[in-house]
Write a protein that holds these residues in place. Structure first.
Motif, PDB file in Angstrom:
ATOM      1  N   VAL A   1       0.818  -1.124   0.078  1.00  0.00           N
ATOM      2  CA  VAL A   1       0.033  -0.044   0.108  1.00  0.00           C
ATOM      3  C   VAL A   1       0.811   1.303   0.046  1.00  0.00           C
ATOM      4  CG1 VAL A   1      -1.864   1.315   1.452  1.00  0.00           C
ATOM      5  CG2 VAL A   1      -2.117  -1.197   1.210  1.00  0.00           C
ATOM      6  N   CYS A   2       1.886   1.309   0.567  1.00  0.00           N
ATOM      7  CA  CYS A   2       2.826   2.362   0.700  1.00  0.00           C
ATOM      8  C   CYS A   2       3.562   2.821  -0.543  1.00  0.00           C
ATOM      9  CB  CYS A   2       4.068   1.995   1.648  1.00  0.00           C
ATOM     10  SG  CYS A   2       5.275   3.215   1.772  1.00  0.00           S
ATOM     11  N   TYR A   3       3.054   4.083  -0.900  1.00  0.00           N
ATOM     12  CA  TYR A   3       3.804   4.727  -2.239  1.00  0.00           C
ATOM     13  C   TYR A   3       4.941   5.663  -2.141  1.00  0.00           C
ATOM     14  CZ  TYR A   3       0.489   8.529  -1.286  1.00  0.00           C
ATOM     15  OH  TYR A   3      -0.235   9.685  -0.867  1.00  0.00           O
ATOM     16  N   GLY A   4       5.449   5.528  -0.642  1.00  0.00           N
ATOM     17  CA  GLY A   4       6.953   6.155  -0.770  1.00  0.00           C
ATOM     18  C   GLY A   4       6.795   7.538  -0.360  1.00  0.00           C
ATOM     19  N   SER A   5       5.704   7.977   0.540  1.00  0.00           N
ATOM     20  CA  SER A   5       5.888   9.465   0.587  1.00  0.00           C
ATOM     21  C   SER A   5       7.228   9.775   1.637  1.00  0.00           C
ATOM     22  CB  SER A   5       4.859   9.984   1.336  1.00  0.00           C
ATOM     23  OG  SER A   5       4.417   9.584   2.415  1.00  0.00           O
ATOM     24  N   ALA A   6       7.482   8.913   2.510  1.00  0.00           N
ATOM     25  CA  ALA A   6       8.590   8.964   3.542  1.00  0.00           C
ATOM     26  C   ALA A   6       7.976   9.874   4.756  1.00  0.00           C
ATOM     27  CB  ALA A   6       9.886   9.624   3.169  1.00  0.00           C
TER      28      ALA A   6
END
Length: 65
Positions: free
Chosen positions: A9-14
Protein backbone atom coordinates in the motif's frame (compact mmCIF):
# COMPACT_ATOMS: atom_id res chain seq x y z
CA UNK A 1 0.52 -2.39 20.25
CA UNK A 2 2.55 -3.40 17.20
CA UNK A 3 3.29 -1.13 14.28
CA UNK A 4 4.05 -2.23 10.73
CA UNK A 5 4.09 -0.78 7.23
CA UNK A 6 2.18 -2.54 4.46
CA UNK A 7 4.56 -2.24 1.50
CA UNK A 8 1.83 -3.22 -0.93
CA UNK A 9 0.00 0.00 0.00
CA UNK A 10 2.93 2.34 0.75
CA UNK A 11 3.78 4.66 -2.11
CA UNK A 12 6.92 6.09 -0.57
CA UNK A 13 6.05 9.56 0.70
CA UNK A 14 8.53 9.07 3.61
CA UNK A 15 6.11 10.99 5.83
CA UNK A 16 6.49 8.41 8.60
CA UNK A 17 10.29 8.64 8.60
CA UNK A 18 10.09 12.41 8.80
CA UNK A 19 7.53 12.35 11.63
CA UNK A 20 9.06 9.62 13.82
CA UNK A 21 12.62 8.85 12.69
CA UNK A 22 13.29 6.83 15.85
CA UNK A 23 10.66 4.28 14.74
CA UNK A 24 10.43 4.56 10.95
CA UNK A 25 13.04 4.62 8.21
CA UNK A 26 12.88 5.03 4.43
CA UNK A 27 14.47 2.14 2.54
CA UNK A 28 14.27 1.10 -1.10
CA UNK A 29 11.55 3.67 -1.74
CA UNK A 30 9.27 2.54 1.11
CA UNK A 31 8.65 3.37 4.73
CA UNK A 32 9.74 0.63 7.12
CA UNK A 33 9.70 0.05 10.86
CA UNK A 34 13.20 0.09 12.28
CA UNK A 35 14.44 -3.21 13.75
CA UNK A 36 13.40 -3.58 17.37
CA UNK A 37 10.74 -0.86 17.13
CA UNK A 38 7.69 -2.95 16.19
CA UNK A 39 6.30 -2.65 19.72
CA UNK A 40 6.11 1.16 19.49
CA UNK A 41 2.46 1.36 18.41
CA UNK A 42 1.33 2.78 21.74
CA UNK A 43 3.43 5.92 21.34
CA UNK A 44 1.25 8.94 20.52
CA UNK A 45 3.60 10.15 17.77
CA UNK A 46 3.43 6.73 16.08
CA UNK A 47 -0.36 6.77 16.25
CA UNK A 48 -0.34 10.25 14.72
CA UNK A 49 1.98 9.05 11.95
CA UNK A 50 -0.48 6.24 11.20
CA UNK A 51 -3.37 8.71 11.04
CA UNK A 52 -1.44 11.13 8.80
CA UNK A 53 0.09 8.52 6.44
CA UNK A 54 -1.08 9.63 2.98
CA UNK A 55 -1.36 6.04 1.71
CA UNK A 56 -2.72 4.65 5.00
CA UNK A 57 0.03 2.00 4.91
CA UNK A 58 0.87 2.08 8.64
CA UNK A 59 -0.85 -0.69 10.57
CA UNK A 60 -1.36 -0.70 14.34
CA UNK A 61 -2.36 -4.09 15.75
CA UNK A 62 -2.76 -5.56 19.20
CA UNK A 63 0.30 -7.55 20.23
CA UNK A 64 -0.04 -11.20 21.10
CA UNK A 65 1.23 -12.51 24.39
Amino acid sequence: MKVSVDRSVCYGSAECAHRVPAVFAFEDGYGVVRPGRAESGDRPEVQEAAEKCPSQAIRLTAGTA
